[in-house]
Scaffold this motif. Structure first.
Motif, PDB file in Angstrom:
ATOM      1  N   THR A  62       0.845  -1.184   0.000  1.00 45.71           N
ATOM      2  CA  THR A  62       0.000   0.000   0.000  1.00 45.71           C
ATOM      3  C   THR A  62       0.884   1.239   0.000  1.00 45.71           C
ATOM      4  O   THR A  62       1.876   1.295   0.725  1.00 45.71           O
ATOM      5  CB  THR A  62      -0.902   0.018   1.259  1.00 45.71           C
ATOM      6  OG1 THR A  62      -1.671  -1.185   1.292  1.00 45.71           O
ATOM      7  CG2 THR A  62      -1.827   1.226   1.260  1.00 45.71           C
ATOM      8  N   TYR A  64       0.545   5.398   0.628  1.00 50.95           N
ATOM      9  CA  TYR A  64      -0.263   6.524   1.080  1.00 50.95           C
ATOM     10  C   TYR A  64       0.532   7.784   0.743  1.00 50.95           C
ATOM     11  O   TYR A  64       1.603   8.031   1.306  1.00 50.95           O
ATOM     12  CB  TYR A  64      -0.537   6.434   2.584  1.00 50.95           C
ATOM     13  CG  TYR A  64      -1.216   7.669   3.145  1.00 50.95           C
ATOM     14  CD1 TYR A  64      -2.387   8.161   2.585  1.00 50.95           C
ATOM     15  CD2 TYR A  64      -0.681   8.341   4.225  1.00 50.95           C
ATOM     16  CE1 TYR A  64      -3.005   9.292   3.091  1.00 50.95           C
ATOM     17  CE2 TYR A  64      -1.278   9.473   4.749  1.00 50.95           C
ATOM     18  CZ  TYR A  64      -2.453   9.948   4.175  1.00 50.95           C
ATOM     19  OH  TYR A  64      -3.059  11.073   4.672  1.00 50.95           O
ATOM     20  N   PHE A  88      -3.363   0.504  -3.560  1.00 50.80           N
ATOM     21  CA  PHE A  88      -3.194  -0.828  -2.997  1.00 50.80           C
ATOM     22  C   PHE A  88      -2.844  -1.805  -4.118  1.00 50.80           C
ATOM     23  O   PHE A  88      -3.541  -1.880  -5.125  1.00 50.80           O
ATOM     24  CB  PHE A  88      -4.482  -1.278  -2.305  1.00 50.80           C
ATOM     25  CG  PHE A  88      -4.408  -2.661  -1.730  1.00 50.80           C
ATOM     26  CD1 PHE A  88      -3.690  -2.905  -0.567  1.00 50.80           C
ATOM     27  CD2 PHE A  88      -5.051  -3.720  -2.347  1.00 50.80           C
ATOM     28  CE1 PHE A  88      -3.623  -4.183  -0.022  1.00 50.80           C
ATOM     29  CE2 PHE A  88      -4.993  -4.997  -1.816  1.00 50.80           C
ATOM     30  CZ  PHE A  88      -4.276  -5.228  -0.661  1.00 50.80           C
TER      31      PHE A  88
END
Length: 114
Positions: A62, A64, A88
């Motif tokens: 993942t 961010y 993801f």
């Protein structure tokens, strides 16, 4: 606990065949991450640098996005990336990231083992 300035910071060139380099700051040590977390790091991609397309097997990853702009490679499909976005990559899929902006692109990367 880790404090800014006390963490391991590594510069890596041509990650997964990508252009330029990245700076990887480990947010937790291997001991702190435990058995199922392979990586929990802050990644910095300078302008025009990238992480080349790569696949994950037996794990997920993942991203961010904290700051900057770029293009996320989702199994060969380019998707614009900006602060606040979460990407993801599931087990068996591939991805990459390129900084297309003029400022550093920074994001948190989390790899979890199956």
């Amino acid at each position: 606990m880790t404090k800014a300035g006390e963490r391991e910071v590594v510069k890596a060139e041509h990650v997964n065949g990508g252009a330029g380099f990245i700076v990887r700051e480990a947010l937790l040590s291997a001991e702190e991450r435990g058995e199922y977390c392979r990586m929990f790091s802050k990644i910095t991609l300078p302008s025009n640098c990238e992480i080349g397309h790569h696949e994950h097997h037996g794990e997920t990853e993942t991203y961010y996005i904290l700051s900057g702009t770029g293009m996320y490679d989702d199994n060969g499909k380019a998707i614009p990336a900006e602060a606040g976005d979460v990407f993801f990559c599931k087990d068996g899929d591939g991805h990459g990231m390129k900084n297309t902006g003029t400022e550093d692109l920074t994001f948190v990367a989390l790899i979890l083992k199956k």
